[in-house]
Structure formats: structure tokens, C-alpha cells
Design an enzyme around this catalytic site. Sequence first.
Site, PDB file in Angstrom:
ATOM      1  CG  ASP A 201      47.137  41.278  92.597  1.00 42.54           C
ATOM      2  OD1 ASP A 201      47.946  41.252  91.656  1.00 42.54           O
ATOM      3  OD2 ASP A 201      47.412  40.884  93.742  1.00 42.54           O
ATOM      4  CG  HIS A 260      52.219  47.219  89.397  1.00 44.18           C
ATOM      5  ND1 HIS A 260      53.491  47.001  89.848  1.00 44.18           N
ATOM      6  CD2 HIS A 260      51.414  47.213  90.507  1.00 44.18           C
ATOM      7  CE1 HIS A 260      53.467  46.860  91.175  1.00 44.18           C
ATOM      8  NE2 HIS A 260      52.215  46.982  91.584  1.00 44.18           N
ATOM      9  CB  SER A 351      38.526  51.632  92.288  1.00 40.90           C
ATOM     10  OG  SER A 351      38.061  52.626  91.401  1.00 40.90           O
TER      11      SER A 351
END
Length: 393
Positions: A201, A260, A351
Site C-alpha cells: 500500500d 508483499h 519508508s
Amino acid sequence: MHFFSHQVDRPLEHIHTDNNNLPGLSNDQAAQGLVSLVDHSHEHSDLGHGIHASSHTIFNIPWIHRMIPGIEKLAAEYHTGNFVAIRGSKEQIFEAMPIYARIGMHLLFYGREQVKILQSHTVESLLKEQSIKEGKHFDSPESAANIPSFINTYSLDTSELLEPDVSKYKTFNEFFFRKLKPDARPVDNADDPRAICSAADCRLTVYQSVDFAKQFWIKGRNFTIPNLIGVDPSSEKASIFDNSSLAIFRLAPADYHRFHCPIDCIVGETTHIPGQYYTVNPQAVNEPGFDVFTANTRSVLYLTQKATGLPVAFVAIGALLVGSIVWTNGGEKGKEVKKGEELGYFAYGGSTVVAVFPKGVVEFDEDLVSNSAVPVETLVKVGNSLGKTPPTA
């Protein structure tokens, strides 16, 4: 995140490049301001009235005015943040920068050249010290009191959480690297072995070549792929990634912070590269004299794409107030991982992940390419389509 709908001609609000960046603020005052913001989060539960205040909310926070002279003038004169594109529409929203990142940037741009601050700290040592200190606090049981204000500040949707009862999280960091329900992030083109998806995301930029990335987005003079992944420019690994394609996934503080796998692959080796704790905000990445991605602490995971047998470098980059980078499935060498499955997570702080694809391995989706050339980041979720590997690869 403090989002505001807007139509803009200039997606990135650049910081001022003169010495009045924060009017009347000395380097020592800026340093003390950052320390005070970190300490405030340990002593007060409301993060929205401290470390996560933005230029749009600080008028209501008197203690910040006293600690950081001139901050009201900064907030009144111009926005502090950047615009982000909403995928599938022509709308853009303004993302305000948290005050801690803004002060960290002031220190980096105006206090780095051998300037000693706060009893002989360098800027780099101060940022690292405060990052470690904040990480320790957010690992403590006391930090659980910060969770409700964080949810409120960023209007987070808790219904998608695997554990939606926020009282069950024992520390702030447990909430920060929260897990989602298994069906919360469906993977586009899951059955296509050549499909590539978003790793996080995030706010995403993509560039078909390193040259394009340096032209439009990454302006640090020392940015190269060998510097990013920590290999000798003359090595075989460097040659494999010559003129690579890049996907840059920037995670803001409010984002789901597990990352992911973008491809169907086999997990390979990891390499940790120690470094600094600079902010990864777009204003820093777009500063010619400032090498964020190749200076910050980072961990490089090599993934072998099943469709081509070629390596993809997955680079998790630490940043200001980020406590750590943790590999989960990404730490199990030899494991088969499908796109959309978890690789690891960041502890506290926003980050970035950079995925490095050998030349010809990815054709990015056209809307992402077009936005990145503006340049403007695009909001995407884990599993959203990123592009595909062409049959010729």
C-alpha cells in the site's frame, strides 16, 4: 495523512532552497525540536498533537510554536507536502508532511556540512539516535496508549484488520505492522505467471529505465543500481541489472506496513547494508545534492522470477524514525512465494521499497508510466496491477 482534494499543475511542492527555509530557526533549535517531538510521543498519548502534527494543524498546538520558532510562518506561506494521483481518475490529493519529517529535512539540507549540533552531535548521528529511541518506545507496553490517536489522526479503517479490536495490540509497533484479513488485498491477474503486482500500500512511481528514473524522480548525484544494492560496479551482479527498470513504493506513516511479493518467485539471499536514517519524502528524493536511497540503511532480497529464471532485487529501505526491517517469507531462502504473498514488514515509520527488474523483464501499466513522467506518485494497494513480463523476456 491529511488528504485534500485538488487539481494541480505542480505535483511536488519543493522546499525553499535558501537559508530561511524555516524562518529564524537555527540548527540547534531544529535539532531540539525533533528531540522534543520524539520525547513528547513518549509522554503524551496524542500523536496528532505532536510528532504527527502537520502544517495544517500546528496552529492549534501552542507547545510546538514555542519549541520551533517560525513554524507558523512556514505553515501559512506554503503547503508542506506533495500531491498524489488517484488511480483510475484525474483527481489528485494533497498529502501533508508530518512535522517530524519537515524538521528532519531542514536539518539535512542546512546542517549537514560538518555542523555540530546539540553537544557535538552530527546531523546523521542525531537522526539515528532519535530513530532508535522512537523504535524502542514504540516497542514498549506504554506505547499502546498512542494507538487511538494515530488511528484518529490518519482516519484509519480498522474493519479490514485481522485483529480489529485495537485494545488487543500490546504495543504501538504491533499495531503499526498490523496484519490484514486474508481477502483484504485481492491480487490482480493472480493466475498469470507473467503478471506483476504492487508490493505495498503506497505511493508508486515506475520507470522503464534508470535513466528515466534519474531524469524525472531520483535526483541524487550518486544514485546507481550498484550503489543501491551494494555491489561492485564491475561485478556480474551489477551487469545483470544494467539499465534496469524500477518500481518505487513509498509507504507513508499511515499505510499498512507489510510488504508483499510482486512476482511468482523463489526466495534467494538477503544482504543488509548499514546506513543513515534520512527521510524518504519526495522532496528529499528530488533534491540533487541528497542521496536518500543509496545512503539509508537497507536490506536487499534477491528473488528469482519463475517465468524467466531471472533475478529481481527487492530493496527495503529504512528511513527517519523507522525502527527496523523484518523479513518473514522473504527470510526463507529457497521458499516458493506467489505474487501478493507477504515478504516482510517495517517497524515504526514511513519508508520505501525499490524493486529492480533487469532490462526487458517488465512492461509497466501505461497509467503508472504516464503519472510517473509528470512526475506524480500514484496511490496503489498491495496486489494492484503493476505491469507484466513480456513473452520475449
